[in-house]
Design an enzyme around this catalytic site. Structure first.
Site, short mmCIF file in Angstrom:
data_model
loop_
_atom_site.label_atom_id
_atom_site.label_comp_id
_atom_site.label_asym_id
_atom_site.label_seq_id
_atom_site.Cartn_x
_atom_site.Cartn_y
_atom_site.Cartn_z
N GLU A 47 -23.85 3.28 10.22
CA GLU A 47 -24.68 2.33 10.98
C GLU A 47 -26.01 2.07 10.29
O GLU A 47 -26.45 2.86 9.45
CB GLU A 47 -24.92 2.84 12.40
CG GLU A 47 -25.27 4.31 12.53
CD GLU A 47 -26.44 4.78 11.72
OE1 GLU A 47 -27.50 4.11 11.75
OE2 GLU A 47 -26.31 5.84 11.05
N GLY A 77 -27.99 7.80 7.09
CA GLY A 77 -27.09 6.89 7.81
C GLY A 77 -26.34 6.00 6.85
O GLY A 77 -26.03 6.42 5.73
N GLU A 78 -25.99 4.78 7.30
CA GLU A 78 -25.23 3.80 6.50
C GLU A 78 -23.79 4.23 6.23
O GLU A 78 -23.08 3.59 5.48
CB GLU A 78 -25.88 3.56 5.11
CG GLU A 78 -27.29 3.04 5.13
CD GLU A 78 -27.83 2.79 3.71
OE1 GLU A 78 -27.09 2.93 2.72
OE2 GLU A 78 -29.03 2.45 3.62
N GLY A 79 -23.37 5.37 6.77
CA GLY A 79 -22.06 5.92 6.42
C GLY A 79 -22.11 6.74 5.15
O GLY A 79 -21.07 7.12 4.60
#
Lengths: 318, 318
Positions: free
Chosen positions: B143, B285-287
């Site tokens: 995300e 984050g960001e995967g």
């Protein structure tokens, strides 16, 4: 190591489109590559896994769940592509080099004699040293040798104290009686070679084995040639440990790729102040844990080398 | 999940040229792939990382170190290939799909109103659900959303109790005053929406955000379609957590790829009984953490699929 290169990497990290420090160990790994390669922009064009194999006279004491002939059988399995390390090296984008060390002549049973005399020890160290070439950007070290958690535990006990039991685990899976035989054998070795154990090289020669000596030599060569090292599990770490006793920063160019399920490894990494990168309950050897860490190191470098800066991407800062 | 497929994998593992169990979590990962793909021989031909992006009205409470416009700027950075996840997806051999969710219309400030009304919540859940296609073999969820550790902490507190402070960390890097503002905002949200919080879906709608709702929907879709999931950090885990409250095995098809440095994550993984695969001090984050685990999953499968058995390699057993 190059402070300048490490600093250049750290400075660039702080300009990239992420909160500062938010890539955690990926950021420190990028700096570590730079420091030990001596390059402001590290590279990972050639990554190689070395698996050194040796046989051990101490197996006569009943210290392994498998017979000694498995060492040469597994070397054939490596050549045929059927072992775990073959698959792991492929996924890591790493070349694999398996180096058997005089498998027909096991090291001496250290409960009776030195594992290696000076000549044999130096030959094994040189085999490891000479295997490393300066065109490599990162190397992983692993080993295969039925019985070799026993010399690893003996070396750990000799270098860091605490008694044989502290360092002795089940290896490939000995039962309680086998575990007891390992402890007894290690205690006998520590007693027999007591006079040699003040010198870390004496420890490695008296209690080690050919593949362990080769890893010692290879780790030293990597330092001289500016090549960062991923260490594997308990045996590999014990093999390299005398370097840390010879010089306080002797293993600063290495990362402990993982902590093994073999019981002595966690304590050995603590004694060496080498925090492990991975903790996956593995206890196979062969360089398997080291190899699994290669793509994490690649990820660290790719983020460092190819992320946009806040300015380049037009992203607002705090 | 398929017990039959998981058992087939476990049986084959025990024939391969390694001491039984010595590949540790690599062995359990291979079984997990088989169980949730429902295939005796799992595959990883198509791996995809989904990054859902949303904006958050609660940023009006001063809960983030960065301005809200960074969300859309980072979405542009993803499109341009300049973010960490672009590099990590490439190394993982994974496709990347970034799905912005109505970024011009932030969710409601949950200190005042519900983050989403029913219509907005279902739209976001559906966006996630519909993104997942049955041709995928493994998915990573991540995300991007300035301010979104605040809804993640609020959801965690609502589902698992312990008070706002237990779950609140510094996110992208707020100072002490910002941390205090986060705690106050979360306490206000918990109080305002108390009547809705007995229902896990009410928690997700009242206190969450669009990208979190999408991850919830995508995690549910993956379960229905037989696709194992790698969860990322604190926000991603909190987004999926209501599934575990709706059904005790609601997250059994997921692996927590890593534990974040964001302070609430470790406790949340404990509450969910999801032991993390990696612990690298990341908090981006960001995967990013999920993506780093992909090559470990690939390694697990390659060892399982391509190692020789003792019989095939002519290696002696115990």
């Amino acid at each position: 190591g190059s402070d300048t290169a490490a600093k250049a990497v750290a400075n660039r990290q702080d300009t990239l489109t992420k909160p500062q420090g938010s890539l955690g160990k990926l950021e420190t790994i990028a700096s570590w590559l730079a420091r030990w390669q001596g390059r402001d922009m590290p590279r990972l064009d050639r990554v190689k896994v070395f698996v050194f194999a040796g046989n051990h006279g101490v197996t006569a004491q009943g210290v392994s769940a498998y017979p000694s002939e498995v060492t040469v059988q597994m070397v054939a399995n490596f050549a045929g592509g059927g072992a775990a390390i073959n698959q792991l090296a492929r996924i890591a984008g790493a070349e694999l080099d398996v180096i058997p060390l005089d498998l027909d002549h096991p090291s001496g049973d250290f409960t009776q004699v030195a594992a290696m005399d000076e000549k044999a020890f130096l030959a094994a160290v040189s085999a490891g040293y000479d295997a490393i070439t300066k065109d490599l950007d990162l190397v992983c070290f692993g080993e295969m040798g039925i019985g070799n958690t026993t010399p690893a535990a003996a070396i750990s006990a000799a270098l860091f104290g605490g008694g044989a039991e502290k360092w002795t685990g089940r290896g490939t899976g000995v039962d309680d009686a086998g575990l007891k035989r390992k402890v007894v054998a290690i205690e006998a070795g520590l007693k027999r070679h007591a006079a040699a154990l003040a010198d870390p090289l004496g420890v490695a020669a008296s209690l080690g084995g050919r593949e362990l000596a080769a890893i010692f030599g290879a780790t030293l060569a990597a330092r001289h040639l500016g090549i960062p090292v991923l260490l594997d599990g308990f045996v590999c770490t014990a093999a390299a440990a005398p370097l840390a006793k010879l010089h306080p920063a002797g293993l600063a160019h290495t990362i402990a790729a993982h902590v093994s399920a073999e019981s002595g490894h966690r304590g050995l990494l603590e004694a060496l102040a080498l925090p492990p990168l991975l903790d996956l309950g593995m206890r196979l050897g062969e360089g398997s844990g080291a190899c699994l860490a290669v793509n994490i190191v690649r990820s660290a470098l790719e983020c460092h080398a190819r992320m946009a800066s806040f300015a380049e991407a037009g992203v607002s800062e705090k």
